[in-house]
Design a protein around this motif. Sequence first.
Motif, PDB file in Angstrom:
ATOM      1  N   VAL A   1      40.394  51.017   8.692  1.00  0.00           N
ATOM      2  CA  VAL A   1      41.132  49.745   8.704  1.00  0.00           C
ATOM      3  C   VAL A   1      42.242  49.776   7.656  1.00  0.00           C
ATOM      4  CG1 VAL A   1      40.959  47.262   8.240  1.00  0.00           C
ATOM      5  CG2 VAL A   1      39.231  48.393   9.660  1.00  0.00           C
ATOM      6  N   CYS A   2      41.964  50.320   6.480  1.00  0.00           N
ATOM      7  CA  CYS A   2      43.013  50.441   5.454  1.00  0.00           C
ATOM      8  C   CYS A   2      44.152  51.336   5.940  1.00  0.00           C
ATOM      9  CB  CYS A   2      42.423  50.976   4.148  1.00  0.00           C
ATOM     10  SG  CYS A   2      41.376  49.793   3.285  1.00  0.00           S
ATOM     11  N   ALA A   3      43.816  52.400   6.654  1.00  0.00           N
ATOM     12  CA  ALA A   3      44.853  53.297   7.195  1.00  0.00           C
ATOM     13  C   ALA A   3      45.706  52.571   8.216  1.00  0.00           C
ATOM     14  CB  ALA A   3      44.216  54.540   7.808  1.00  0.00           C
ATOM     15  N   VAL A   4      45.072  51.833   9.128  1.00  0.00           N
ATOM     16  CA  VAL A   4      45.824  51.114  10.154  1.00  0.00           C
ATOM     17  C   VAL A   4      46.671  50.018   9.516  1.00  0.00           C
ATOM     18  CG1 VAL A   4      45.593  49.596  12.162  1.00  0.00           C
ATOM     19  CG2 VAL A   4      44.281  51.716  12.032  1.00  0.00           C
ATOM     20  N   ARG A   5      46.141  49.354   8.506  1.00  0.00           N
ATOM     21  CA  ARG A   5      46.938  48.339   7.798  1.00  0.00           C
ATOM     22  C   ARG A   5      48.186  48.981   7.190  1.00  0.00           C
ATOM     23  NH1 ARG A   5      44.080  45.462   2.962  1.00  0.00           N
ATOM     24  NH2 ARG A   5      44.343  47.548   2.115  1.00  0.00           N
TER      25      ARG A   5
ATOM     26  N   GLN B   1      37.858  41.957  16.062  1.00  0.00           N
ATOM     27  CA  GLN B   1      37.199  40.672  15.846  1.00  0.00           C
ATOM     28  C   GLN B   1      36.052  40.747  14.826  1.00  0.00           C
ATOM     29  OE1 GLN B   1      38.508  37.887  16.977  1.00  0.00           O
ATOM     30  NE2 GLN B   1      40.081  39.173  17.904  1.00  0.00           N
ATOM     31  N   ALA B   2      35.659  41.961  14.450  1.00  0.00           N
ATOM     32  CA  ALA B   2      34.532  42.131  13.523  1.00  0.00           C
ATOM     33  C   ALA B   2      34.933  41.715  12.107  1.00  0.00           C
ATOM     34  CB  ALA B   2      34.077  43.588  13.515  1.00  0.00           C
ATOM     35  N   ARG B   3      33.967  41.151  11.405  1.00  0.00           N
ATOM     36  CA  ARG B   3      34.191  40.872   9.978  1.00  0.00           C
ATOM     37  C   ARG B   3      34.044  42.178   9.220  1.00  0.00           C
ATOM     38  NH1 ARG B   3      31.625  35.653   7.429  1.00  0.00           N
ATOM     39  NH2 ARG B   3      30.860  37.355   6.152  1.00  0.00           N
TER      40      ARG B   3
ATOM     41  N   ARG C   1      38.147  38.822   9.348  1.00  0.00           N
ATOM     42  CA  ARG C   1      38.034  39.769  10.448  1.00  0.00           C
ATOM     43  C   ARG C   1      39.029  40.910  10.251  1.00  0.00           C
ATOM     44  NH1 ARG C   1      38.575  35.464  15.139  1.00  0.00           N
ATOM     45  NH2 ARG C   1      39.826  34.551  13.500  1.00  0.00           N
ATOM     46  N   VAL C   2      38.826  41.987  10.974  1.00  0.00           N
ATOM     47  CA  VAL C   2      39.680  43.172  10.838  1.00  0.00           C
ATOM     48  C   VAL C   2      41.136  42.817  11.088  1.00  0.00           C
ATOM     49  CG1 VAL C   2      40.246  45.400  11.892  1.00  0.00           C
ATOM     50  CG2 VAL C   2      37.872  44.858  11.295  1.00  0.00           C
ATOM     51  N   TRP C   3      41.432  42.131  12.192  1.00  0.00           N
ATOM     52  CA  TRP C   3      42.837  41.827  12.493  1.00  0.00           C
ATOM     53  C   TRP C   3      43.469  40.991  11.395  1.00  0.00           C
ATOM     54  CZ3 TRP C   3      45.122  37.115  12.913  1.00  0.00           C
ATOM     55  CH2 TRP C   3      44.314  36.013  13.196  1.00  0.00           C
ATOM     56  N   GLU C   4      42.699  40.095  10.765  1.00  0.00           N
ATOM     57  CA  GLU C   4      43.238  39.278   9.681  1.00  0.00           C
ATOM     58  C   GLU C   4      43.562  40.133   8.460  1.00  0.00           C
ATOM     59  OE1 GLU C   4      41.013  35.037  10.499  1.00  0.00           O
ATOM     60  OE2 GLU C   4      39.809  36.711   9.724  1.00  0.00           O
ATOM     61  N   ASN C   5      42.692  41.086   8.137  1.00  0.00           N
ATOM     62  CA  ASN C   5      42.949  41.987   7.019  1.00  0.00           C
ATOM     63  C   ASN C   5      44.179  42.854   7.259  1.00  0.00           C
ATOM     64  OD1 ASN C   5      41.033  42.365   4.566  1.00  0.00           O
ATOM     65  ND2 ASN C   5      39.715  41.688   6.237  1.00  0.00           N
TER      66      ASN C   5
ATOM     67  N   SER D   1      37.178  52.775  -1.988  1.00  0.00           N
ATOM     68  CA  SER D   1      36.302  51.790  -1.357  1.00  0.00           C
ATOM     69  C   SER D   1      36.935  50.426  -1.592  1.00  0.00           C
ATOM     70  CB  SER D   1      34.891  51.852  -1.942  1.00  0.00           C
ATOM     71  OG  SER D   1      34.927  51.534  -3.316  1.00  0.00           O
ATOM     72  N   GLY D   2      36.519  49.472  -0.823  1.00  0.00           N
ATOM     73  CA  GLY D   2      37.086  48.137  -0.984  1.00  0.00           C
ATOM     74  C   GLY D   2      38.487  48.045  -0.400  1.00  0.00           C
ATOM     75  N   GLY D   3      39.294  47.176  -0.975  1.00  0.00           N
ATOM     76  CA  GLY D   3      40.659  47.005  -0.526  1.00  0.00           C
ATOM     77  C   GLY D   3      40.823  46.026   0.618  1.00  0.00           C
ATOM     78  N   LEU D   4      39.719  45.464   1.085  1.00  0.00           N
ATOM     79  CA  LEU D   4      39.754  44.518   2.201  1.00  0.00           C
ATOM     80  C   LEU D   4      38.993  43.259   1.799  1.00  0.00           C
ATOM     81  CD1 LEU D   4      38.827  47.053   5.017  1.00  0.00           C
ATOM     82  CD2 LEU D   4      41.109  46.151   4.532  1.00  0.00           C
TER      83      LEU D   4
END
Length: 179
Positions: free
Chosen positions: A111-115, A97-99, A56-60, A48-51
């Motif tokens: 999101v962590c996987a895509v990062r 664009q979502a936070r 926003r998602v793209w920024e992370n 959990s966490g890591g972001l």
Amino acid sequence: MNELSRPFSGGARHWCPCTAAPASAARDALLYRLLDDVSAPRGWLPASGGLLANLRVWENVLLIAGFGMGAPTQAELQRLCTLFAGFGEPAPQLLLQARVDHLNRRQRALVCAVRTLMSAPRLIVADSEWFSQFEDEMADRLAQQFARYCPEAGWLVIGPACPAAIWGAFAAIETEGIA
């Protein structure tokens, strides 16, 4: 820990059994001890966490690849949309664009996987609990994307379960863990 003295390359899989809770002092200490000599670029798949919740998602996602480099390129944003769409996200542009604090747990894990996929690391470090957030179909999609974008990445998974869902037929090298 002789197994860890080898480079994390060629898709080597290391599993370090650890029953300590995710984000606990014991698990963090184990992680730092195991990674002490590893200088390869890393991806991180936390339980959990890591972001950063206020971004926003793209920024992370793009923080890893281009910290301080300014606005993302159109090609980077398109690749992000393509990756999220490949995981079945119905509106990837809206997701970007979502936070992060507005996402559910599964979306945060994605999101962590895509990062990680965007950074194409030589080592992927994961909590074994991260894998349990996805049903079989999504685990198959993730496995395909990791094989495509990070084929030579080594894996270090810490936690109570060896993650067969993503690793498939690959054998894991069990490394000394802690209770």
